[in-house]
Design a protein around this motif. Structure first.
Motif, PDB file in Angstrom:
ATOM      1  N   LEU A 135       0.815  -1.216   0.000  1.00  0.00           N
ATOM      2  CA  LEU A 135       0.000   0.000   0.000  1.00  0.00           C
ATOM      3  C   LEU A 135       0.848   1.266   0.000  1.00  0.00           C
ATOM      4  N   ASN A 136       2.022   1.192   0.622  1.00  0.00           N
ATOM      5  CA  ASN A 136       2.871   2.382   0.729  1.00  0.00           C
ATOM      6  C   ASN A 136       3.861   2.525  -0.418  1.00  0.00           C
ATOM      7  N   ALA A 137       3.905   1.526  -1.293  1.00  0.00           N
ATOM      8  CA  ALA A 137       4.812   1.624  -2.443  1.00  0.00           C
ATOM      9  C   ALA A 137       4.369   2.781  -3.339  1.00  0.00           C
ATOM     10  N   GLU A 138       5.310   3.542  -3.803  1.00  0.00           N
ATOM     11  CA  GLU A 138       5.005   4.706  -4.633  1.00  0.00           C
ATOM     12  C   GLU A 138       5.346   4.426  -6.092  1.00  0.00           C
ATOM     13  N   SER A 139       4.436   4.803  -6.956  1.00  0.00           N
ATOM     14  CA  SER A 139       4.661   4.615  -8.385  1.00  0.00           C
ATOM     15  C   SER A 139       5.601   5.697  -8.910  1.00  0.00           C
ATOM     16  N   ALA A 140       6.517   5.277  -9.770  1.00  0.00           N
ATOM     17  CA  ALA A 140       7.436   6.236 -10.387  1.00  0.00           C
ATOM     18  C   ALA A 140       6.743   7.044 -11.485  1.00  0.00           C
ATOM     19  N   ILE A 141       5.575   6.580 -11.938  1.00  0.00           N
ATOM     20  CA  ILE A 141       4.816   7.270 -12.980  1.00  0.00           C
ATOM     21  C   ILE A 141       3.532   7.799 -12.359  1.00  0.00           C
ATOM     22  N   ARG A 142       3.455   9.111 -12.205  1.00  0.00           N
ATOM     23  CA  ARG A 142       2.286   9.723 -11.590  1.00  0.00           C
ATOM     24  C   ARG A 142       1.820  10.924 -12.396  1.00  0.00           C
ATOM     25  N   ALA A 143       0.550  11.231 -12.253  1.00  0.00           N
ATOM     26  CA  ALA A 143       0.014  12.423 -12.919  1.00  0.00           C
ATOM     27  C   ALA A 143       0.538  13.669 -12.216  1.00  0.00           C
ATOM     28  N   PRO A 144       0.860  14.727 -12.967  1.00  0.00           N
ATOM     29  CA  PRO A 144       1.285  15.990 -12.316  1.00  0.00           C
ATOM     30  C   PRO A 144       0.144  16.580 -11.506  1.00  0.00           C
ATOM     31  N   ASP A 145       0.484  17.471 -10.576  1.00  0.00           N
ATOM     32  CA  ASP A 145      -0.542  18.087  -9.729  1.00  0.00           C
ATOM     33  C   ASP A 145      -1.569  18.851 -10.550  1.00  0.00           C
ATOM     34  N   SER A 146      -1.097  19.504 -11.596  1.00  0.00           N
ATOM     35  CA  SER A 146      -2.014  20.248 -12.477  1.00  0.00           C
ATOM     36  C   SER A 146      -1.749  19.809 -13.922  1.00  0.00           C
ATOM     37  N   PRO A 147      -2.311  18.676 -14.333  1.00  0.00           N
ATOM     38  CA  PRO A 147      -2.006  18.153 -15.668  1.00  0.00           C
ATOM     39  C   PRO A 147      -2.526  19.070 -16.774  1.00  0.00           C
ATOM     40  N   GLU A 148      -1.763  19.129 -17.853  1.00  0.00           N
ATOM     41  CA  GLU A 148      -2.212  19.874 -19.032  1.00  0.00           C
ATOM     42  C   GLU A 148      -3.266  19.058 -19.777  1.00  0.00           C
ATOM     43  N   GLN A 149      -3.962  19.727 -20.669  1.00  0.00           N
ATOM     44  CA  GLN A 149      -5.000  19.075 -21.462  1.00  0.00           C
ATOM     45  C   GLN A 149      -4.573  19.024 -22.921  1.00  0.00           C
ATOM     46  N   LEU A 150      -4.864  17.933 -23.571  1.00  0.00           N
ATOM     47  CA  LEU A 150      -4.602  17.817 -25.000  1.00  0.00           C
ATOM     48  C   LEU A 150      -5.620  18.634 -25.783  1.00  0.00           C
ATOM     49  N   PRO A 151      -5.283  19.011 -27.020  1.00  0.00           N
ATOM     50  CA  PRO A 151      -6.254  19.739 -27.837  1.00  0.00           C
ATOM     51  C   PRO A 151      -7.561  18.959 -27.975  1.00  0.00           C
ATOM     52  N   GLY A 152      -8.660  19.686 -28.127  1.00  0.00           N
ATOM     53  CA  GLY A 152      -9.957  19.038 -28.221  1.00  0.00           C
ATOM     54  C   GLY A 152     -10.020  17.993 -29.318  1.00  0.00           C
ATOM     55  N   LYS A 153      -9.443  18.278 -30.475  1.00  0.00           N
ATOM     56  CA  LYS A 153      -9.400  17.312 -31.570  1.00  0.00           C
ATOM     57  C   LYS A 153      -7.945  16.897 -31.761  1.00  0.00           C
ATOM     58  N   LEU A 154      -7.625  15.716 -31.298  1.00  0.00           N
ATOM     59  CA  LEU A 154      -6.242  15.241 -31.343  1.00  0.00           C
ATOM     60  C   LEU A 154      -5.828  14.934 -32.781  1.00  0.00           C
ATOM     61  N   GLN A 155      -4.634  15.399 -33.147  1.00  0.00           N
ATOM     62  CA  GLN A 155      -4.128  15.156 -34.495  1.00  0.00           C
ATOM     63  C   GLN A 155      -3.284  13.872 -34.559  1.00  0.00           C
ATOM     64  N   GLY A 156      -2.536  13.607 -33.491  1.00  0.00           N
ATOM     65  CA  GLY A 156      -1.691  12.413 -33.480  1.00  0.00           C
ATOM     66  C   GLY A 156      -0.261  12.665 -33.905  1.00  0.00           C
ATOM     67  N   GLU A 157       0.222  13.903 -33.757  1.00  0.00           N
ATOM     68  CA  GLU A 157       1.616  14.199 -34.089  1.00  0.00           C
ATOM     69  C   GLU A 157       2.513  13.760 -32.928  1.00  0.00           C
ATOM     70  N   LEU A 158       3.580  13.034 -33.253  1.00  0.00           N
ATOM     71  CA  LEU A 158       4.517  12.554 -32.237  1.00  0.00           C
ATOM     72  C   LEU A 158       5.914  13.085 -32.518  1.00  0.00           C
ATOM     73  N   ARG A 159       6.625  13.427 -31.436  1.00  0.00           N
ATOM     74  CA  ARG A 159       8.010  13.873 -31.588  1.00  0.00           C
ATOM     75  C   ARG A 159       8.843  13.361 -30.429  1.00  0.00           C
ATOM     76  N   PHE A 160       9.929  12.676 -30.754  1.00  0.00           N
ATOM     77  CA  PHE A 160      10.898  12.194 -29.766  1.00  0.00           C
ATOM     78  C   PHE A 160      12.111  13.114 -29.830  1.00  0.00           C
ATOM     79  N   ASP A 161      12.496  13.646 -28.695  1.00  0.00           N
ATOM     80  CA  ASP A 161      13.555  14.654 -28.674  1.00  0.00           C
ATOM     81  C   ASP A 161      14.696  14.206 -27.759  1.00  0.00           C
ATOM     82  N   ALA A 162      15.793  13.736 -28.361  1.00  0.00           N
ATOM     83  CA  ALA A 162      17.040  13.395 -27.655  1.00  0.00           C
ATOM     84  C   ALA A 162      16.804  12.462 -26.467  1.00  0.00           C
ATOM     85  N   LEU A 163      16.105  11.358 -26.721  1.00  0.00           N
ATOM     86  CA  LEU A 163      15.779  10.434 -25.632  1.00  0.00           C
ATOM     87  C   LEU A 163      16.988   9.608 -25.210  1.00  0.00           C
TER      88      LEU A 163
END
Length: 589
Positions: free
Chosen positions: A323-351
């Motif tokens: 129960l006390n284990a913490e996930s390394a992947i969490r939603a930010p406190d104030s998540p941003e919103q995607l555009p109303g109509k998603l286009q599907g453009e993807l970009r990987f930057d220096a991963l």
């Protein structure tokens, strides 16, 4: 689950689990009232015993004896009613709280990042949710009630002992520290052994689960005898640890009972002298002995319950770790919103990314790539090139060590992972089929879909033909991990699931690899139709399946080394040309 970490005090872990009990204040109050009522009646019954002895037997009064017996029976009936109420409400609390804890642990586990399950065996996690919560249920629904009841009897009995004969009571009180001492001394040892026992039981469960799930491989390699030998070792280890725990508990109980009976013998001897000398009546001595036995029994019961509490404390520690284990992947406190109509453009930057289990071996290194909305991109390269890792990062199963991933210009780490993933559909190389029906598995990505929509998705994936041949067609049970289906049938159900979800971005990881040539062709047609208007990433080892995509990205050791069409890469990329030559038997240019 760090088993080498220092353990918290046993009872403190139980107190942490008390937050699951507190919401049920009404039931706690009812159980407490019943508990006090029955404990009071038990103490009161002893007074009727004193009256029966003095007024009935000693005085020889039949009328007094009859009245005392009648009162005794009334109290006994009330005691039965109170015991029923106490048992019902305490058991209700145990079952309810256990169910709540199981749900809380399971709900929390579903939010954990996948890397957590690389370090923790699924069989052990299952053991914690089942075996450990059952132990906790025993404590809440039984042992805690016994402990509280006997504590009340202990306190009440000592009070009545003082009222009856203070001098004799001092004999009893002198022995109580001698009884409590071993409980405290052995308590920590019992708890630690209980923890080890639960860990070993979890290991046994994990080994059983793995062997059964992979039974075909076990039998294909004639590994049964070796598995039997290894399993016997796990069982014997668990038995030996449990035996140490039993030995400690048995020794604790034996010491406590010996001291209790020594104290009772001393008390009876002193009390008998008082009766002989006339300083107390036979009824008072009888009542005193009954109270003393009650106190002694309460101490003995508490000593046994204390062992159960220590076992439950060990189990609770294991549950609280989950129960006390913490996930390394969490939603930010104030998540941003995607555009109303998603286009599907993807970009990987220096991963740059390394898996937690291989921190010194980059799975991706300085990887940058842009994918236009609605286009198709194939990822090709040798095994270990980092193709599947890109899918893991896109779905935020992991976060890159450096670099960013953008969806329609928004950094995916600024999004709620749930919102992000609802725009993706994944078809894996080894598709996951869940225990349930055909319809349940297709509907997995869209639970609210109608039967007509499920059937349409199956038609599009060319799965209807084999589904209608199953014994119960759409309601056919598929068994654990879809064991009743062939590899190709599983693949088509997974494709139907993705079609039904109707995502903006498709992730296909060798989605047709398990199909025969004819089925592959029909499913490929379905996929090409599905890909229209959607951004699609395809992992492919068979280059024939991706010759018609918009673009191909060639990867090696986590790096992007070339992009282009099939014909362009034959000329510009030696690695792609070599892979193509191996598959198509074409000469290297």
């Amino acid at each position: 689950m760090d088993k080498t970490a220092p353990k918290k005090a046993g009872i403190s872990s139980l107190l942490q689990a008390a937050r699951f009990v507190l919401p049920y204040k009404k039931q706690i109050l009812l159980a407490a009232v019943a508990l006090l009522f029955t404990a009071g009646l038990t103490l009161g019954l002893v007074q009727y015993v004193r009256i029966i002895v003095d007024s009935g037997f000693v005085a020889g009064s039949a009328q007094s004896l009859s009245g005392a017996i009648f009162g005794f029976l009334v109290v006994a009936i009330l005691q039965a009613i109170g015991t029923f109420s106490r048992f019902y409400w305490v058991s209700w609390l145990g079952e309810r709280v256990t169910a709540d804890i199981r749900k809380a642990v399971f709900d929390h586990l579903l939010t954990m990042h996948p890397a957590y399950f690389e370090d923790n065996i699924s069989g052990e996690i299952q053991s914690r949710i089942t075996t450990d919560t059952t132990l906790l249920q025993t404590v809440i629904g039984s042992s805690a009630s016994i402990a509280l009841r006997n504590t009340l009897l202990l306190v009440g009995g000592v009070i009545f002992l003082f009222i009856t004969n203070p001098r004799l009571t001092s004999v009893v009180l002198l022995c109580i520290p001698l009884v409590i001492g071993p409980i405290i001394i052995y308590g920590r040892r019992v708890r630690n052994l209980s923890r080890r026992t639960q860990d070993q039981i979890a290991n046994v469960g994990a080994y059983v689960g793995e062997s059964i799930q992979q039974i075909k491989t076990v039998q294909a390699y004639n590994h049964q005898h070796e598995d039997q030998r290894l399993f016997a070792g796990h069982v014997e280890t668990a038995f030996n640890v449990a035996l140490s725990q039993i030995r400690s508990r048995s020794l604790l109980i034996a010491i406590v009972m010996t001291l209790v009976f020594v104290a009772m013998a001393a008390m009876i001897w002193v009390g008998g002298q008082d009766v002989i000398s006339g300083r107390m009546s036979a009824g008072e001595l009888t009542a005193f002995i009954v109270y003393a036995v009650m106190v002694a029994s309460a101490v003995g019961a508490i000593s046994q319950v204390f062992g159960d509490l220590q076992r439950a404390a060990g189990a609770t520690e294991r549950l609280l770790e989950l129960l006390n284990a913490e996930s390394a992947i969490r939603a930010p406190d104030s998540p941003e919103q995607l555009p109303g109509k998603l286009q599907g453009e993807l970009r990987f930057d220096a991963l740059r990314f390394c898996y937690p289990t291989r921190p010194n071996t980059p799975a991706l290194e300085d990887f940058s790539l842009s994918i236009e909305p609605g286009s198709s991109l194939a990822l090709v390269g040798p095994s270990g090139a980092g193709k599947s890792t890109l899918f893991d990062l896109l779905l935020r199963f992991y976060d890159p060590l450096s670099g960013k991933i953008f969806l329609d210009g928004v950094d995916i780490r600024a999004l709620d992972p749930t919102q992000l993933r609802q725009h993706f559909a994944l078809v894996s190389q080894q598709p996951t089929i869940f225990t349930g029906t055909v319809a349940d598995n297709i509907r997995y990505g869209c639970p609210e879909a109608s039967d007509d929509e499920v059937h349409a998705a199956a038609d599009a994936a060319f799965a209807t033909e084999f589904i209608t041949r199953l014994p119960d067609t759409w309601n056919s049970q598929l068994g654990e991990a879809g064991i009743r289906l062939s590899g190709g049938q599983k693949q088509r159900l997974a494709i139907a699931r993705a079609i039904l979800k109707d995502p903006k971005i498709l992730l296909l990881d060798e989605a047709t690899s398990a199909l025969d040539a004819e089925s592959e062709r029909t499913v490929q047609i379905a996929l090409e139709k599905l890909m229209q208007g959607r951004t699609t990433l395809i992992i492919a080892h068979r280059l024939a399946t991706v010759r018609n995509v918009d673009r191909i990205a060639v990867m090696e050791t986590g790096r992007l080394i070339a992009t282009g069409t099939h014909d362009e890469l034959l000329k510009s990329s030696p690695l792609y040309a070599r892979l193509s030559a191996l598959q198509f038997d074409a000469p290297l240019s």
